[in-house]
Design a protein around this motif. Sequence first.
Motif, mmCIF file in Angstrom:
data_model
loop_
_atom_site.group_PDB
_atom_site.id
_atom_site.type_symbol
_atom_site.label_atom_id
_atom_site.label_comp_id
_atom_site.label_asym_id
_atom_site.label_seq_id
_atom_site.Cartn_x
_atom_site.Cartn_y
_atom_site.Cartn_z
ATOM 1 N N MET A 90 0.854 -1.190 0.000
ATOM 2 C CA MET A 90 0.000 0.000 0.000
ATOM 3 C C MET A 90 0.889 1.238 0.000
ATOM 4 O O MET A 90 2.019 1.218 0.485
ATOM 5 N N ARG A 91 0.367 2.320 -0.539
ATOM 6 C CA ARG A 91 1.049 3.600 -0.404
ATOM 7 C C ARG A 91 0.654 4.216 0.932
ATOM 8 O O ARG A 91 -0.516 4.192 1.306
ATOM 9 N N GLU A 92 1.631 4.773 1.645
ATOM 10 C CA GLU A 92 1.297 5.414 2.911
ATOM 11 C C GLU A 92 0.511 6.692 2.643
ATOM 12 O O GLU A 92 0.728 7.378 1.643
ATOM 13 N N ASN A 93 -0.405 6.977 3.545
ATOM 14 C CA ASN A 93 -1.232 8.177 3.390
ATOM 15 C C ASN A 93 -0.433 9.454 3.622
ATOM 16 O O ASN A 93 -0.742 10.512 3.086
ATOM 17 N N GLN A 94 0.598 9.331 4.452
ATOM 18 C CA GLN A 94 1.423 10.499 4.747
ATOM 19 C C GLN A 94 2.792 10.322 4.115
ATOM 20 O O GLN A 94 3.347 9.233 4.109
ATOM 21 N N ASN A 95 3.336 11.384 3.586
ATOM 22 C CA ASN A 95 4.635 11.323 2.927
ATOM 23 C C ASN A 95 5.739 11.915 3.800
ATOM 24 O O ASN A 95 6.704 12.481 3.310
ATOM 25 N N ASP A 96 5.585 11.789 5.132
ATOM 26 C CA ASP A 96 6.604 12.336 6.020
ATOM 27 C C ASP A 96 7.787 11.381 6.118
ATOM 28 O O ASP A 96 7.753 10.249 5.642
ATOM 29 N N GLU A 97 8.839 11.830 6.776
ATOM 30 C CA GLU A 97 10.070 11.046 6.870
ATOM 31 C C GLU A 97 9.867 9.765 7.674
ATOM 32 O O GLU A 97 10.445 8.726 7.357
ATOM 33 N N ARG A 139 10.179 1.839 -4.996
ATOM 34 C CA ARG A 139 9.545 2.545 -6.121
ATOM 35 C C ARG A 139 8.024 2.546 -6.024
ATOM 36 O O ARG A 139 7.349 3.162 -6.844
ATOM 37 N N LYS A 140 7.503 1.815 -5.040
ATOM 38 C CA LYS A 140 6.054 1.719 -4.830
ATOM 39 C C LYS A 140 5.348 1.238 -6.097
ATOM 40 O O LYS A 140 4.328 1.780 -6.517
ATOM 41 N N GLN A 141 5.923 0.181 -6.676
ATOM 42 C CA GLN A 141 5.389 -0.390 -7.908
ATOM 43 C C GLN A 141 5.174 -1.893 -7.749
ATOM 44 O O GLN A 141 6.023 -2.585 -7.177
ATOM 45 N N GLY A 164 -3.202 -1.625 -3.909
ATOM 46 C CA GLY A 164 -2.783 -0.445 -3.168
ATOM 47 C C GLY A 164 -1.680 0.341 -3.837
ATOM 48 O O GLY A 164 -1.404 1.483 -3.460
ATOM 49 N N LEU A 165 -1.022 -0.256 -4.839
ATOM 50 C CA LEU A 165 0.061 0.429 -5.544
ATOM 51 C C LEU A 165 -0.334 0.824 -6.968
ATOM 52 O O LEU A 165 0.506 1.297 -7.734
ATOM 53 N N LEU A 166 -1.586 0.615 -7.314
ATOM 54 C CA LEU A 166 -2.035 0.928 -8.667
ATOM 55 C C LEU A 166 -2.702 2.298 -8.718
ATOM 56 O O LEU A 166 -3.326 2.737 -7.752
ATOM 57 N N ASP A 167 -2.568 2.958 -9.846
ATOM 58 C CA ASP A 167 -3.259 4.219 -10.105
ATOM 59 C C ASP A 167 -4.263 4.007 -11.231
ATOM 60 O O ASP A 167 -3.900 3.524 -12.308
ATOM 61 N N LYS A 182 -10.296 8.904 -2.942
ATOM 62 C CA LYS A 182 -11.497 8.099 -2.722
ATOM 63 C C LYS A 182 -11.423 6.724 -3.391
ATOM 64 O O LYS A 182 -12.114 5.793 -2.990
ATOM 65 N N CYS A 183 -10.603 6.607 -4.419
ATOM 66 C CA CYS A 183 -10.539 5.367 -5.209
ATOM 67 C C CYS A 183 -9.972 4.213 -4.378
ATOM 68 O O CYS A 183 -8.927 4.344 -3.736
ATOM 69 N N THR A 184 -10.672 3.073 -4.381
ATOM 70 C CA THR A 184 -10.220 1.879 -3.652
ATOM 71 C C THR A 184 -9.596 0.841 -4.584
ATOM 72 O O THR A 184 -9.280 -0.263 -4.155
ATOM 73 N N ARG A 185 -9.435 1.179 -5.861
ATOM 74 C CA ARG A 185 -8.836 0.284 -6.867
ATOM 75 C C ARG A 185 -9.607 -1.033 -6.998
ATOM 76 O O ARG A 185 -9.029 -2.099 -7.140
#
Length: 670
Positions: free
Chosen positions: A541-548, A601-603, A611-614, A651-654
Motif C-alpha cells: 500500500m502507499r502510505e497516506n502520509q509522505n513524512d520522513e 519505487r512503490k510499484q 494499493g500500488l495501482l493508479d 477516494k478510489c479503492t482500486r
Amino acid sequence: MKNIDLSLSYSLLEKCCKLCTHSLATPCSLFIECLKKGPLCHEDAVCQSKKEQRRDFLLEKTPQITYVTIGMGSCGLAAGAKKVYNFFARQIKKKDLNVVLKETGCLGLCSEEVLVRIKKPNQKPIYFGNVNVERAAEIVDLYIEHGYTPEGYVLGDLTAKNPNVEGPIKLDRLEPFRKNYAQRVVMKNVGIIEPTSLEEYILKGGFEAFNHVLKSEDNFIEEIKDSGLRGRGGAGFSTGEKLELFAQENGPKVVVTNCHESDPSAFSNRALLEGNPYLVLEGLIVAGLIGGATKGIIYLKPSYTLAYTNIKRALNILEEIGLLGTDILGSGFEFQVEIKLSSGTFVAGEETALIAALSGKRPMPESRPPYPCHRGLDDRPTLIYNCETLANLPSIIVNGAKWFRNIGSKNSSGTKVFSLSGKLRRIGYIEVEFGALLREIIFDYGGGIKDNKTFKAVQIGGPTGGFLPSSLLDIPIDYETLKELGISLGSGSIVVLDNESCIVDITRFNLEYMSKESCGRCIPCREGIYRLLELMETIIMRENQNDEDSSLKRYQVLSQLEKLAKVISDTSTCGLGENVANPVLSSLRYFKEEYEAHTFRKQCLARQCKGLLDYKIDAELCRGCTVCVDRCPEGAIVGERKHSHFILQDKCTRCGICLEICPFEAIVVS
C-alpha cells in the motif's frame, strides 16, 4: 440387456455353492487365493466356470459387452459427472444395449473432466475428455452403436505403445500422461477400478500383502527399512525405523492413518481415498499386524465427504466377509478400524495435535519426546502414518525392498504423488519417481503455462512451502535436494505461477491464511505471523502520509521481514511455526527485486497489488457516458455527461469495476 448371462451378477465374495466352507463363523484361510483362482476347497466344474465368468466380467474381458466407465471423483462430480452417468444409464436402458456402466475415481486429469473410458469387445479402452450430455449422446450414437470415433474430445488409449498407429485414434492427447501413468505405484488402480469393489481390488493384486503378513513369519520390518520408504506427509522420517520403535512397545497399541491433508492446494490424498480406499486400508491393517496393534483409526478431513462414504462402505464389506474383526481368516489376529473426523484446521494434521483432537481436546501440538510411537492416544503407543505412506506398504511386501529401491533416486526411494495447480494447462495429480526434474513435472506432465504466458515461479508444499525461480527448473525433486534449498515436500502440492503473478502478494496471502490457522500456543508463531503480515501490508500500500517517519518505516521492512522470519523459524514449537516463514525467506532470496520495487519505487510489476495501482481516465478516449460514475461504489469518479471524467485518487479503492465496464477502454491502470 441382450445376450448377457445373468450369472455375471454373482459376486466372488459369496458362496459358490453349499460345499463352500467360508463364513464369518468358519473362516477359510484360503479366501484370498480362492477368490483369484478358486474354488479351492472342492472340485466342481460348474463352480469353476461360474467364478471364471465372473472374473472375466470384472476384468472387462467378457465377449459382446461394452464397458463404459465414468470418472466420478470429486473433480468429476463438480464437472457434471452425475448428469453424464444418468444420461448413459437412460440410453443403455432405452436402446437395450449390451453395455455395462461403471463408476471410478479420478485418473489425475482433473482439467479434462468429465472423463469417460470405453472398452469395446476385443479393443483397447479409449478415453474421452470434457464429456457433457451432448457429447455423451454422440459417443452412444457414433462410437458405441456404429464404431465411428467422434473428433475433438478423444484423449486416446492409456496403454497403447504407438497410439497414433494402433486403433481408431488419429490424434492422441494422452502423451506424456501415458508415461506418467506407467510410473505409478500408489495410484495405479485409481481411476481404473470401481472404488468400493473388493472383487476388482483383489483381482488387481489387492490383499496379497495382507495374506502374506497373515501367514508368514518373515521379518517385514527389516524389509520395509531396507526399502528406504520415508514418510510421505512432509517430514520424510524412515517408515521402517518408526515401525520398529512401535513394534518394540508392549500393551494395547493403535495405528492411525493421517488423511487430514492440511494443505488447501493438495488433493492427491483425497483422490487416493476416493478412488482406492482398499489400498489404504490394506496398508493400515498390514502395519497393525506387523506392529502388534489391534486397532486402527482413519483420521479424515470432514470436508472429504465422498472419501468418507467410500471408506465406510469398504470397511463394512471387509467386516462382512471377515477380513476385519476378531480371528481374521482363522489366524487368531484381531484388528478393528474406525473413522474419526478431524476439526478441519491446518494444525490438526500435526501428529501430536492429531492425538489431542482424537482425545477430544483442542488440536494443539505438544513438545516431544515422548514421541507418539512410545506414548500417544490414551497413553498407548500410537503409530501415525500419512495415507500415502501406508499405500506403499503392500507393494513393498509383495515385490520386495530391492524392487522399491530401484525406483526413485539414491536416498529417496519410490514415487511421490503431487497435486498440480496454478497457471498450468493441465491441472490434476501425477505420480512420479523421486529424482524427476521440476521442468519435466511442469512442462511435460503439467502441459506448460496456460495462455502461452511465461513461467515465473513454483511454490512447493502449500502455504508454508517455498518458492523456486526459473533458474532452478532443472533440479531433481527429492528430499535431499529440497532440504538443501530450505523447502519441505509437505503434502506434495505444486502451485505454478506465471509472469502476471505477484510474489509479494501471494506471500502476503499465505501469511494471511496461516495467521488464522496458528493454534496460538507459542508466541513466535502466534504473534510473529501477524507481525509479518503487518510488514507485508506496509509495502503493498502507499502510505497516506509522505513524512520522513512513514518513508523510513517503509524502507526498514525488508531487513525486518528477513530477521523476524528467521526468529519464527528458529523458536517455534512445531512444524507449522518452523515452516510458516518459508514463503517469506524463499521469496526474499529469489525475488528480492519485486520486494524492492514494492518498497522503494512503490510499484507492483505484475499489477496485482491494488494499493500500488493508479486508476486514471484517458481524456481523449472518454466519451462522458457516465456509466463509470453510476457504478463506482465509492463515488470516486466525477464528470458531466458528454465531457471527460476524472478519478479522485483519495477516494478510489482500486476495485477495478470501472476498468471492467468502460465501453471505450478509457481506464488506464499504471
